[in-house]
Enzyme design. Structure first.
Site, PDB file in Angstrom:
ATOM      1  N   LYS A 211       0.826  -1.216   0.000  1.00 28.07           N
ATOM      2  CA  LYS A 211       0.000   0.000   0.000  1.00 28.07           C
ATOM      3  C   LYS A 211       0.857   1.263   0.000  1.00 28.07           C
ATOM      4  O   LYS A 211       0.659   2.154  -0.824  1.00 28.07           O
ATOM      5  CB  LYS A 211      -0.930  -0.025   1.216  1.00 28.07           C
ATOM      6  CG  LYS A 211      -1.723   1.247   1.444  1.00 28.07           C
ATOM      7  CD  LYS A 211      -2.624   1.558   0.258  1.00 28.07           C
ATOM      8  CE  LYS A 211      -3.223   2.938   0.371  1.00 28.07           C
ATOM      9  NZ  LYS A 211      -4.478   2.989   1.053  1.00 28.07           N
ATOM     10  N   ASN A 215       1.401   4.204  -3.054  1.00 33.07           N
ATOM     11  CA  ASN A 215       1.163   5.639  -2.885  1.00 33.07           C
ATOM     12  C   ASN A 215       2.451   6.450  -3.029  1.00 33.07           C
ATOM     13  O   ASN A 215       2.438   7.558  -3.567  1.00 33.07           O
ATOM     14  CB  ASN A 215       0.476   5.909  -1.544  1.00 33.07           C
ATOM     15  CG  ASN A 215      -1.030   5.697  -1.644  1.00 33.07           C
ATOM     16  OD1 ASN A 215      -1.541   5.416  -2.724  1.00 33.07           O
ATOM     17  ND2 ASN A 215      -1.722   5.815  -0.536  1.00 33.07           N
ATOM     18  N   ALA A 259       0.770  17.660 -14.769  1.00 32.70           N
ATOM     19  CA  ALA A 259       1.431  18.724 -14.014  1.00 32.70           C
ATOM     20  C   ALA A 259       0.397  19.723 -13.530  1.00 32.70           C
ATOM     21  O   ALA A 259      -0.560  20.031 -14.231  1.00 32.70           O
ATOM     22  CB  ALA A 259       2.449  19.417 -14.912  1.00 32.70           C
ATOM     23  N   GLY A 264      -2.718  16.239  -2.981  1.00 33.98           N
ATOM     24  CA  GLY A 264      -3.180  16.494  -1.625  1.00 33.98           C
ATOM     25  C   GLY A 264      -4.072  15.346  -1.217  1.00 33.98           C
ATOM     26  O   GLY A 264      -3.940  14.238  -1.733  1.00 33.98           O
ATOM     27  N   CYS A 267      -4.549  10.802   1.767  1.00 37.04           N
ATOM     28  CA  CYS A 267      -3.660   9.633   1.667  1.00 37.04           C
ATOM     29  C   CYS A 267      -2.226   9.979   1.257  1.00 37.04           C
ATOM     30  O   CYS A 267      -1.302   9.801   2.051  1.00 37.04           O
ATOM     31  CB  CYS A 267      -4.233   8.626   0.681  1.00 37.04           C
ATOM     32  SG  CYS A 267      -5.696   7.821   1.329  1.00 37.04           S
ATOM     33  N   ARG A 362      -9.018  17.818   2.788  1.00 35.46           N
ATOM     34  CA  ARG A 362      -7.841  17.503   3.609  1.00 35.46           C
ATOM     35  C   ARG A 362      -6.565  17.714   2.788  1.00 35.46           C
ATOM     36  O   ARG A 362      -6.450  17.221   1.672  1.00 35.46           O
ATOM     37  CB  ARG A 362      -7.903  16.043   4.097  1.00 35.46           C
ATOM     38  CG  ARG A 362      -8.900  15.826   5.216  1.00 35.46           C
ATOM     39  CD  ARG A 362      -8.966  14.379   5.617  1.00 35.46           C
ATOM     40  NE  ARG A 362      -9.505  13.544   4.541  1.00 35.46           N
ATOM     41  CZ  ARG A 362      -9.523  12.217   4.565  1.00 35.46           C
ATOM     42  NH1 ARG A 362      -9.035  11.566   5.597  1.00 35.46           N
ATOM     43  NH2 ARG A 362     -10.033  11.537   3.553  1.00 35.46           N
TER      44      ARG A 362
HETATM   45  C1  UDX Z   1      -4.910   7.808  -3.562  1.00 34.46           C
HETATM   46  C2  UDX Z   1      -4.528   6.557  -4.349  1.00 34.46           C
HETATM   47  O1  UDX Z   1      -4.688   6.821  -5.743  1.00 34.46           O
HETATM   48  C3  UDX Z   1      -5.391   5.384  -3.923  1.00 34.46           C
HETATM   49  O2  UDX Z   1      -4.999   4.208  -4.604  1.00 34.46           O
HETATM   50  C4  UDX Z   1      -5.225   5.205  -2.422  1.00 34.46           C
HETATM   51  O3  UDX Z   1      -6.047   4.149  -1.968  1.00 34.46           O
HETATM   52  C5  UDX Z   1      -5.567   6.473  -1.677  1.00 34.46           C
HETATM   53  O4  UDX Z   1      -4.777   7.548  -2.172  1.00 34.46           O
HETATM   54  P1  UDX Z   1      -6.903   9.583  -3.661  1.00 34.46           P
HETATM   55  O5  UDX Z   1      -6.295  10.230  -2.461  1.00 34.46           O
HETATM   56  O6  UDX Z   1      -8.387   9.388  -3.720  1.00 34.46           O
HETATM   57  O7  UDX Z   1      -6.262   8.136  -3.892  1.00 34.46           O
HETATM   58  O8  UDX Z   1      -6.496  10.511  -4.899  1.00 34.46           O
HETATM   59  P2  UDX Z   1      -5.707  10.358  -6.292  1.00 34.46           P
HETATM   60  O9  UDX Z   1      -6.693  10.168  -7.385  1.00 34.46           O
HETATM   61  O10 UDX Z   1      -4.616   9.381  -6.181  1.00 34.46           O
HETATM   62  O11 UDX Z   1      -5.100  11.826  -6.416  1.00 34.46           O
HETATM   63  C6  UDX Z   1      -4.224  12.316  -5.411  1.00 34.46           C
HETATM   64  C7  UDX Z   1      -3.813  13.732  -5.688  1.00 34.46           C
HETATM   65  O12 UDX Z   1      -2.889  13.779  -6.757  1.00 34.46           O
HETATM   66  C8  UDX Z   1      -4.930  14.704  -6.043  1.00 34.46           C
HETATM   67  O13 UDX Z   1      -4.724  15.906  -5.328  1.00 34.46           O
HETATM   68  C9  UDX Z   1      -4.755  14.909  -7.532  1.00 34.46           C
HETATM   69  O14 UDX Z   1      -5.214  16.167  -7.959  1.00 34.46           O
HETATM   70  C10 UDX Z   1      -3.249  14.789  -7.679  1.00 34.46           C
HETATM   71  N1  UDX Z   1      -2.803  14.387  -9.016  1.00 34.46           N
HETATM   72  C11 UDX Z   1      -3.142  13.157  -9.503  1.00 34.46           C
HETATM   73  C12 UDX Z   1      -2.001  15.235  -9.758  1.00 34.46           C
HETATM   74  O15 UDX Z   1      -1.680  16.340  -9.325  1.00 34.46           O
HETATM   75  N2  UDX Z   1      -1.566  14.826 -10.991  1.00 34.46           N
HETATM   76  C13 UDX Z   1      -1.892  13.611 -11.506  1.00 34.46           C
HETATM   77  O16 UDX Z   1      -1.444  13.308 -12.624  1.00 34.46           O
HETATM   78  C14 UDX Z   1      -2.705  12.760 -10.753  1.00 34.46           C
END
Ligand code: UDX
Length: 472
Positions: A211, A215, A259, A264, A267, A362
């Site tokens: 996990k 991440n 980009a 944020g 997780c 968050r």
């Molecule tokens: C994440 C993991 O993807 C998931 O597998 C885990 O269980 C929990 O954490 P989540 O927090 O829901 O899920 O969001 P995610 O879709 O991963 O996006 C995380 C952050 O990255 C967001 O703020 C998003 O805007 C940012 N992001 C994502 C980018 O800035 N660029 C990207 O290309 C992709």
């Protein structure tokens, strides 16, 4: 098979409703009576597409119930999933495990039959082993009937796609110490297994590490492309084209190379910090040091948006470009140059959630930027399709409005910070007519600059050199 789910936040409530959808009888437990009352009425305390429908369906059918009583779940369920939070400890990088510890201890004291406890929460490596010992000791002490075993089954769901990710996961990972535990989990996930979902049965440590490794990798991908943004902002070049070009290499892949203002949420940020803290405890201080750099790159993106706001506004007001320089990401105290330009400026903030399709603020980069601009004296009008209420609880002094149009009316500058569809579909003329000055910063790189420039907008975006001469 009867299933209990301990903790009814994003993870637990989704898991409980999805287990009911799979045909199990489910009892969700939370120590927060108000949350349990809302869920029992079929009301979801957060926004997650598709989940309200599942909740209502199974609460109405009686297959999904909620309680605050460990006694009730302990005498009733065969499998107990733990989905409580493991937040970052205030002022530290490490994860706060007190809710997981309390859940295992409470179950140990109340289970009166053979049962399997399955941890789903994200925990530092070594936690399941420690909890296994705690469980065995507590059971010996409690003297209750039944054999209780522990397993770990990390959750990979993404907010906004939580139902889909739970019902049709990419893979299922279970850390088990017996064939019995694996068999029970195979029964729980029989539908996914029949559909061919990869099944990885392994030990506790691997399950826990899978996990955080996932991440950490995702966070690294995002910060990697954002580091190149810092280069293209000075040297020129197009960050989107760069991401597309490297993404065509299947070894790299295009996903998570968008980009923007960075990652944020509940997780990624806390998980990369907890991982660093845990490996330091293991005596491996240097091993995950690169994650500190990823964190810094990520936080510097927020400085960059504030700096761009200063550049765009100073150019729009008097034709000269002031700059505050890119800080170190920690800056909540605005520089004098930022205050001089931003004080009194009217800024429309489009989006405050950490990503679209969620009301979660968050560790949201968007909300942090809004607050930094406000702290520097700007008058911010914040609009998010789902996140205003949560944002207002966090930062009550910002100005919140309930439509996109109200946010942009009279604005000197518009900043797109969360890529909701409503913002992607904006019409430059309609928006331009409402604003005082036609200026915009695209902090998620989702707007095609051409129609905005054609409508007379000064357009700036992260990962691009600010070149106002190209505008108008
Ligand atoms: C994440 C993991 O993807 C998931 O597998 C885990 O269980 C929990 O954490 P989540 O927090 O829901 O899920 O969001 P995610 O879709 O991963 O996006 C995380 C952050 O990255 C967001 O703020 C998003 O805007 C940012 N992001 C994502 C980018 O800035 N660029 C990207 O290309 C992709």
């Amino acid at each position: 098979m009867r299933i209990s789910v301990i903790g009814t936040g994003y993870l637990g409530a989704t898991h409980a409703a999805c287990m009911a959808e799979l045909g199990f009888e489910v009892l969700g437990l939370d120590i927060d009576q108000a949350k349990i009352d809302a869920l029992t009425r079929g009301e979801l305390p957060f926004h997650e597409p598709g989940l309200p429908e599942l909740l209502t369906k199974h609460v109405d059918s009686g297959r999904l119930r909620f309680t605050t009583s460990y006694e009730e779940v302990g005498t009733w369920a065969d499998v107990h999933f733990i989905g409580v939070g493991t937040p970052q400890k205030p002022g530290e990088s490490a994860a706060d495990l007190r809710f997981v510890d309390a859940a295992v201890a409470s179950l140990a004291e109340h289970i009166t039959r053979d049962a399997l406890i399955v941890g789903k929460s994200t925990v530092p490596v070594g936690t399941a082993e420690r909890l296994g010992t705690l469980l065995a000791d507590a059971r010996a002490h409690a003297g209750l009937p039944g054999t209780v075993e522990l397993a770990w089954n990390p959750e990979f769901l993404r907010e906004g796609y939580a139902v889909r990710d739970t019902l049709t996961p990419d893979r299922l990972v279970v850390g088990v110490e017996s064939a019995h535990a694996e068999n029970v989990l195979r029964q729980v996930y029989a539908k996914s297994l029949a559909e061919g979902t990869p099944w990885i049965a392994t030990d506790f440590a691997t399950a826990e590490l899978v996990k955080v490794a996932a991440n950490a990798f995702l966070a690294t991908k995002i910060s990697f492309i954002n580091a190149f943004s810092e280069i293209t902002e000075i040297a020129g070049g197009d960050i989107g084209t760069l991401a597309d070009a490297i993404g065509h290499d299947p070894r790299i892949g295009r996903k998570f190379l968008n980009a923007g203002v960075g990652f944020g949420g509940g997780c990624l940020p806390k998980d990369i910090r907890a991982l660093q803290a845990r490996v330091s405890e293991l005596g491996l201080d240097r091993t995950m040091r690169f994650l500190a750099e990823m964190d810094d790159i990520n936080l510097r993106r927020r400085d960059r948006v504030v700096d761009l706001a200063v550049q765009v506004l100073s150019h729009s007001l008097n034709g000269s470009i002031r700059t505050t320089g890119v800080g170190d990401g920690s800056g909540t105290v605005p520089s004098p140059a930022a205050v001089e330009v931003l004080n009194g400026a009217k800024i429309a903030i489009l989006g405050v959630t950490f990503k679209p399709h969620s009301d979660d603020v968050r560790d949201s980069p968007a909300l942090d930027v809004a607050n930094r601009l406000f702290t520097a004296g700007a008058e911010v009008a914040v609009y998010d399709p789902k996140g205003n209420a949560n944002a207002a609880r966090r930062f009550p002094r910002l100005g919140y409005v309930n439509t996109l149009q109200k946010a942009v009316i009279g604005a000197d500058l518009m900043i797109l910070l969360t890529e909701w569809d409503e913002f992607r579909q904006m019409d430059p003329e309609d928006i331009g007519r409402l604003m005082d000055r036609r200026t915009l910063i695209d902090a998620r790189n989702v707007l095609d600059p051409a129609p905005w420039r054609a409508a007379g907008f000064t357009h700036a975006a992260l990962g691009h050199r600010f070149a106002p001469e190209k505008s108008v």
